[in-house]
Design a protein around this motif. Structure first.
Motif, PDB file in Angstrom:
ATOM      1  N   SER A 107     -10.172 -65.160  26.467  1.00 13.34           N
ATOM      2  CA  SER A 107      -9.382 -66.362  26.765  1.00 13.34           C
ATOM      3  C   SER A 107     -10.193 -67.546  27.275  1.00 13.34           C
ATOM      4  O   SER A 107      -9.629 -68.632  27.449  1.00 13.34           O
ATOM      5  CB  SER A 107      -8.283 -66.034  27.781  1.00 13.34           C
ATOM      6  OG  SER A 107      -7.183 -65.420  27.146  1.00 13.34           O
ATOM      7  N   THR A 108     -11.482 -67.391  27.524  1.00 17.91           N
ATOM      8  CA  THR A 108     -12.276 -68.582  27.847  1.00 17.91           C
ATOM      9  C   THR A 108     -12.342 -69.521  26.643  1.00 17.91           C
ATOM     10  O   THR A 108     -12.690 -70.690  26.793  1.00 17.91           O
ATOM     11  CB  THR A 108     -13.697 -68.217  28.312  1.00 17.91           C
ATOM     12  OG1 THR A 108     -14.347 -67.423  27.308  1.00 17.91           O
ATOM     13  CG2 THR A 108     -13.663 -67.444  29.619  1.00 17.91           C
ATOM     14  N   LYS A 110      -9.877 -70.812  25.408  1.00 17.13           N
ATOM     15  CA  LYS A 110      -8.876 -71.839  25.713  1.00 17.13           C
ATOM     16  C   LYS A 110      -9.507 -73.092  26.321  1.00 17.13           C
ATOM     17  O   LYS A 110      -8.949 -74.194  26.209  1.00 17.13           O
ATOM     18  CB  LYS A 110      -7.814 -71.280  26.649  1.00 17.13           C
ATOM     19  CG  LYS A 110      -6.942 -70.180  26.027  1.00 17.13           C
ATOM     20  CD  LYS A 110      -5.890 -69.699  27.006  1.00 17.13           C
ATOM     21  CE  LYS A 110      -4.922 -68.696  26.376  1.00 17.13           C
ATOM     22  NZ  LYS A 110      -5.508 -67.353  26.204  1.00 17.13           N
ATOM     23  N   LEU A 276      -3.492 -73.516  31.000  1.00 17.82           N
ATOM     24  CA  LEU A 276      -4.704 -72.902  31.532  1.00 17.82           C
ATOM     25  C   LEU A 276      -4.392 -72.026  32.735  1.00 17.82           C
ATOM     26  O   LEU A 276      -4.939 -70.928  32.875  1.00 17.82           O
ATOM     27  CB  LEU A 276      -5.716 -73.979  31.919  1.00 17.82           C
ATOM     28  CG  LEU A 276      -6.400 -74.711  30.760  1.00 17.82           C
ATOM     29  CD1 LEU A 276      -7.307 -75.812  31.289  1.00 17.82           C
ATOM     30  CD2 LEU A 276      -7.189 -73.746  29.881  1.00 17.82           C
ATOM     31  N   SER A 279      -2.773 -69.045  31.217  1.00 17.24           N
ATOM     32  CA  SER A 279      -3.495 -68.469  30.072  1.00 17.24           C
ATOM     33  C   SER A 279      -2.530 -68.154  28.930  1.00 17.24           C
ATOM     34  O   SER A 279      -2.501 -67.053  28.384  1.00 17.24           O
ATOM     35  CB  SER A 279      -4.262 -67.206  30.477  1.00 17.24           C
ATOM     36  OG  SER A 279      -5.233 -66.879  29.491  1.00 17.24           O
ATOM     37  N   ASP A 280      -1.731 -69.157  28.549  1.00 25.24           N
ATOM     38  CA  ASP A 280      -0.669 -68.965  27.564  1.00 25.24           C
ATOM     39  C   ASP A 280      -1.225 -69.026  26.140  1.00 25.24           C
ATOM     40  O   ASP A 280      -1.745 -70.051  25.703  1.00 25.24           O
ATOM     41  CB  ASP A 280       0.398 -70.042  27.750  1.00 25.24           C
ATOM     42  CG  ASP A 280       1.668 -69.716  27.001  1.00 25.24           C
ATOM     43  OD1 ASP A 280       1.632 -69.762  25.756  1.00 25.24           O
ATOM     44  OD2 ASP A 280       2.695 -69.412  27.643  1.00 25.24           O
ATOM     45  N   ASN A 281      -1.080 -67.920  25.409  1.00 29.89           N
ATOM     46  CA  ASN A 281      -1.629 -67.835  24.058  1.00 29.89           C
ATOM     47  C   ASN A 281      -0.887 -68.726  23.066  1.00 29.89           C
ATOM     48  O   ASN A 281      -1.502 -69.394  22.230  1.00 29.89           O
ATOM     49  CB  ASN A 281      -1.585 -66.380  23.571  1.00 29.89           C
ATOM     50  CG  ASN A 281      -2.464 -65.471  24.379  1.00 29.89           C
ATOM     51  OD1 ASN A 281      -3.596 -65.809  24.713  1.00 29.89           O
ATOM     52  ND2 ASN A 281      -1.960 -64.297  24.721  1.00 29.89           N
ATOM     53  N   SER A 328      -6.651 -69.400  21.184  1.00 31.07           N
ATOM     54  CA  SER A 328      -6.279 -68.625  22.364  1.00 31.07           C
ATOM     55  C   SER A 328      -7.342 -67.635  22.815  1.00 31.07           C
ATOM     56  O   SER A 328      -7.372 -67.244  23.985  1.00 31.07           O
ATOM     57  CB  SER A 328      -4.989 -67.848  22.085  1.00 31.07           C
ATOM     58  OG  SER A 328      -5.190 -66.933  21.009  1.00 31.07           O
ATOM     59  N   THR A 369      -4.604 -66.703  37.493  1.00 25.31           N
ATOM     60  CA  THR A 369      -5.183 -65.393  37.238  1.00 25.31           C
ATOM     61  C   THR A 369      -6.271 -65.018  38.245  1.00 25.31           C
ATOM     62  O   THR A 369      -6.785 -63.895  38.211  1.00 25.31           O
ATOM     63  CB  THR A 369      -5.782 -65.350  35.818  1.00 25.31           C
ATOM     64  OG1 THR A 369      -6.661 -66.465  35.642  1.00 25.31           O
ATOM     65  CG2 THR A 369      -4.682 -65.410  34.767  1.00 25.31           C
ATOM     66  N   LYS A 387     -11.694 -70.157  34.384  1.00 21.37           N
ATOM     67  CA  LYS A 387     -10.839 -69.529  33.385  1.00 21.37           C
ATOM     68  C   LYS A 387     -11.323 -68.113  33.176  1.00 21.37           C
ATOM     69  O   LYS A 387     -12.510 -67.878  32.972  1.00 21.37           O
ATOM     70  CB  LYS A 387     -10.893 -70.307  32.067  1.00 21.37           C
ATOM     71  CG  LYS A 387      -9.998 -69.737  30.972  1.00 21.37           C
ATOM     72  CD  LYS A 387      -8.550 -70.006  31.285  1.00 21.37           C
ATOM     73  CE  LYS A 387      -7.638 -69.091  30.451  1.00 21.37           C
ATOM     74  NZ  LYS A 387      -7.653 -67.686  30.907  1.00 21.37           N
ATOM     75  N   THR A 388     -10.383 -67.174  33.224  1.00 19.58           N
ATOM     76  CA  THR A 388     -10.715 -65.784  32.962  1.00 19.58           C
ATOM     77  C   THR A 388     -10.616 -65.494  31.471  1.00 19.58           C
ATOM     78  O   THR A 388      -9.948 -66.200  30.718  1.00 19.58           O
ATOM     79  CB  THR A 388      -9.743 -64.859  33.706  1.00 19.58           C
ATOM     80  OG1 THR A 388      -8.402 -65.181  33.312  1.00 19.58           O
ATOM     81  CG2 THR A 388      -9.869 -65.024  35.207  1.00 19.58           C
ATOM     82  N   GLY A 389     -11.269 -64.442  31.047  1.00 17.01           N
ATOM     83  CA  GLY A 389     -11.153 -63.959  29.681  1.00 17.01           C
ATOM     84  C   GLY A 389     -11.196 -62.451  29.692  1.00 17.01           C
ATOM     85  O   GLY A 389     -12.162 -61.864  30.220  1.00 17.01           O
TER      86      GLY A 389
END
Length: 444
Positions: A107-108, A110, A276, A279-281, A328, A369, A387-389
């Motif tokens: 998800s980074t 994003k 962000l 973290s919405d795909n 995403s 998150t 941002k997490t992934g």
């Protein structure tokens, strides 16, 4: 002396203000940073007043920073393939470049989507959902508002446009009908489902990408497999509730005629902050297409990927090994290097047009998150915005960390070979690396 009831009331209001519960009233949504009282530990550390003139004026000690993270980077919980790149957020100087090439970003991804859409549209852009009339034929036209809802959401900063309001405005124009209803999703082209996504994603963790949906295509705990048709059917019900005689079943078509009703989304800056933080795909995929459309490319996965690459190139960001299949990060075929992510975050830090990316990033120990991370990490709590992934065997963090003394450093930390490690153990190992940076008195 004030009565006890008055004192209790004032104390309650103060508590609600600090928590942000009054934001929808005071600021029409989340208040801008200058109007918010930060929780203890969240504000960037300030140097001693006697040192204010000298702290932060010289280069960051890259050697000291590398030494600070050397131990945490050796953790076996990070697996066999880990990258860390750190860049001075003020001047772009590379401080640490310990990278394994392009890796699975999760998800980074994003972050790159957010940069592209903000650069193309600007933070004040809004997206419109409209109704077009041609005689007794109505067409609901999807304009790519990712947060379009069924009915108005009280206090939401992003769910500004809703079908119920649009139906009320339409009914005033058409009376009782009868009318037929179609829906237009021609704004986006190409596949609605990425061929790079794993089987089982659609309907479970993501909806097919569409410029027209309600509630981001969510249906209970799952996702709609035809969100545009579902939105059109719901719109027909809302029109009928307003006394409009809608005949037949809504069908997909292309609009022609006169626009008779419009609802507009929240500003793009608010949308970016929210997607962000969550973290919405689904929102990420809509924004990828919006970036492509504004740049003159097809509103598709491929068009969005082209624009992301061009925006990064224009900013001078290193793109070695970059492969983008979606907006995403659901695709395990994506490849982004830690250098690309760190340099992107340095660009974000220095570009006002991109400010909502920073304000939307989860804060370590406080929000999104990262709310439950860094809580026990001393100075790192409140000093990490990232941002997490996360995918199976993949963990990443990319954002900005404030060093002891107040110097901001853009960073990216990636591990994509951890299938055999408990994911919470790997997360903790990543957090120790970033906490070591926050604790480093490396700024001159």
């Amino acid at each position: 002396m004030l009565p006890l009831l008055v004192l209790v009331t004032l104390a309650s209001i103060a508590a609600l203000y600090v928590r942000g519960d009054l934001n929808p009233i005071l600021c029409d949504g989340p208040c801008a940073p200058q109007y918010v009282t930060p929780p203890e530990g969240l504000a960037t550390q300030s140097p001693d007043p006697d040192e204010a003139a000298t702290v932060g004026s010289g280069p960051i000690d890259a050697g000291a920073l590398a030494t600070a993270v050397a131990g945490p980077l050796q953790s076996e919980a990070l697996g066999g393939r880990t990258s860390l790149v750190a860049v001075d957020a003020r001047d772009g100087a590379v401080l640490i470049d310990d990278a394994e090439g392009a890796q699975i970003p999760a998800s980074t991804t994003k972050l790159l989507t957010a940069v592209a859409v903000l650069q193309e549209w600007g933070p004040d852009a809004r997206f419109e959902t409209t109704v077009v009339r041609d005689g007794q034929r109505l067409v609901l036209v999807g304009g790519g508002d990712p947060y379009l809802t069924d009915t108005k959401s009280k206090g939401s900063s992003v769910e500004r446009a809703d079908l119920a309001t649009l139906a009320a405005a339409t009914a005033k124009q058409v009376g009782r009908g009868p009318v037929t209803l179609g829906y237009d999703v021609s704004l986006f082209v190409g596949p609605a489902v990425s061929p790079a996504w794993e089987e089982g994603y659609v309907g479970g963790v993501v909806a097919p990408v569409s410029p027209l949906w309600v509630d981001r295509g969510r249906v209970g705990a799952g996702r709609s497999t035809d969100p545009a048709a579902d939105a059109a059917r719901r719109f027909a019900e809302l029109l009928q509730a307003r006394g409009v005689d809608v005949t037949g079943t809504p069908t997909q078509t292309e609009a022609s005629g006169t626009t008779i009703a419009t609802v507009r989304s929240a500003p793009l800056s608010r949308i970016v902050e929210q997607f962000l933080a969550d973290s919405d795909n689904e929102v990420a995929e809509v924004l990828l297409r919006q970036a492509a459309i504004k740049a003159g490319e097809p509103g598709s996965f491929a068009g969005g990927a082209e624009v992301v690459a061009q925006v990064l190139a224009d900013a001078g960001v290193d793109m070695a090994g970059l492969v983008i299949n979606d907006g995403s990060g659901l695709s395990r075929k994506n490849r982004i290097s830690a250098r690309t992510l760190a340099e992107t975050m340095a660009e974000v830090s220095e570009t006002p047009r991109l400010g909502s990316i920073l304000s939307g990033l989860p804060v370590g120990g406080f929000s999104g998150t990262l709310e439950d991370r860094y809580v026990q990490s001393g100075q790192a709590r409140g000093l990490v915005r990232a941002k997490t992934g996360t995918l199976t065997g993949v963990h990443a963090l990319a954002g900005v960390v404030t060093l002891s003394g107040g110097r901001p450093v853009a960073f990216a930390l990636m591990s994509d070979d951890t299938e055999g490690v408990n994911p919470f153990v790997t997360q903790a190992a990543l957090d120790r690396v970033v906490a070591a940076m926050a604790d480093c008195a490396c700024g001159a």
